[in-house]
Motif scaffolding. Structure first.
Motif: not given
Length: 414
Positions: A80-97
């Motif tokens: 269900f996730n083939r063909n995708k690029l992957g990035i990690t982002v902490n959406l709770k941190s100000p920099d992540g937002k």
């Protein structure tokens, strides 16, 4: 999308229908990942956004593949996730937002499957993100939708089957209802979300304005109940489990044969006569009790006259023999097991079993059912490991320098 390309088959990118469309995928498990996977299969560049310390927990779902490259990867997740690029982002941190907002400014679509209100609590709801990009198509998949009294309730696939009415209809009349044997709530919602996303993209291209695509599992399942709603609203009839029977069409269902079961749907007068001829008893088509479609629809007549005939005929042959006898003339199909489907020559001819790398091994999984005559088959790439393309996306897509990337990594934003 800057310098970031899809993983495989870049030479054919100009032929991909969704080439140039950038999708941010902030989803987990299936209701959401399947939607963005379909967009990726059609050529969109999909960036899967995961928390650096809490990635998609479907990565631990079996079956696991232990290959040459690492300790193991989930084939379920990869499908269900083939063909995708992957990035990690902490959406709770100000920099992540702020990082997500930067991604949104250059994206066309964002897909999320949080409970309604979650993204707003993070300060990343649609109204906030549309300030960054008025053309953004914001696709939200949830159990009950973004409006209505139940919108904040938690939901899984079984929730959709339960509250959408499908569960109550499935199974056998003398037993409790049975869930459909697949995650049809997740899958149906993803399919509708894909359709809605494409429609909203078309609108955004012509108007310059994006919008929210709001898809609920309950709504999606409700539309799969066939004639149940109108039977109730017009006649007061309540759909109930029927096993393998149809509410009114007969014969139309599962029948035993020498080595398994077949589906037989020869209920019209034409197909019934051909069936009687095929089994060497053409006179049965002229039996005054079953010589018309309407007479064969009668439950008592069907059980007393039609069903015994078919069971006698079918019991003398195997599935393959019956299919060969029916050929292109009569609607009769073997009820295949999954191994039989995977090895089916017709499925192979349709390129519906494809090989995708998982943990360094080649794993067969389902392909794309969407066949485009001019585009042809689009090459399919592997699923990303958590954050596999984080540095590439930050440097090539967002044009961040190494010092800024190092600051984000050290601060836990990515």
């Amino acid at each position: 999308m800057g310098g970031v390309k899809a993983q495989d088959g870049d030479a054919r990118e100009e032929a991909r229908p969704l080439a140039g469309i950038v999708v941010l995928d902030i989803t987990r498990v299936v209701a959401g990942p399947f939607c963005s996977m379909l967009l990726a299969d059609l050529g969109a560049t999909v960036i899967k956004v995961e928390h650096p310390d809490d990635p998609d927990y479907a990565r631990s779902f079996p079956p696991m593949v232990t290959g040459k490259e690492d300790a193991g990867e989930s084939a379920f997740f990869s499908q269900f996730n083939r063909n995708k690029l992957g990035i990690t982002v902490n959406l709770k941190s100000p920099d992540g937002k702020e990082l997500l907002k930067q991604l949104v400014r250059q994206a066309d679509v964002l897909v999320e499957n949080f409970r309604p209100g979650t993204m707003d609590k993070l300060g990343l709801g649609y109204e906030e993100l549309r300030r960054c990009n008025p053309r953004l198509v914001y696709t939200a998949i949830s159990g009950f939708g973004r409006t209505g009294p139940n919108s904040s309730r938690p939901a899984f696939d079984n929730t959709g089957q339960a509250v959408g009415g499908l569960w109550s209809m499935n199974g056998y009349p003398d037993r409790p209802p049975v869930r459909v044997g697949t995650i049809i709530g997740d899958l149906a919602a993803s399919l509708y979300a894909t359709i809605g996303t494409l429609a909203a993209l078309r609108s955004a291209e012509s108007t310059g304005n994006g919008q929210v695509v709001d898809v609920s599992q309950q709504d999606s399942i409700l539309t799969l109940t066939e004639n149940a709603v109108v039977r109730y609203t017009t006649k007061g009839e309540v759909a109930a489990p029927l096993g393998n029977d149809h509410p009114f069409v007969r014969p139309y269902g599962q029948f035993p044969c020498k080595d398994g079961y077949v589906f037989f749907g020869g209920y019209t007068d034409k197909f019934w006569r051909l069936t009687c001829e095929m089994f060497g008893e053409p006179h049965q088509a002229d039996d005054p009790e079953i010589d018309t479609m309407e007479k064969r629809f009668d439950p008592e007549v069907a059980d007393r006259k039609v069903k015994p005939l078919l069971e006698r005929w079918f019991s003398a042959y195997g599935k393959a023999e019956l299919e060969a006898m029916a050929g292109d003339r009569i609607p009769l199909s073997a009820i295949r097991s999954v191994p039989e489907v995977v090895e089916d020559p017709h499925v192979a001819a349709r390129n519906m079993i494809v090989e995708i790398p998982v943990a360094g091994e080649s794993v067969r999984m389902f392909g794309s059912p969407i066949k485009l005559s001019r585009t042809g088959e689009i090459p399919l790439g592997k699923a990303p490991t958590p954050g596999e393309h984080t540095r590439t996306i930050l440097s090539e897509f967002l044009k961040l320098d190494e010092e800024e990337i190092r600051r984000l990594v050290d601060g836990g934003a990515v």
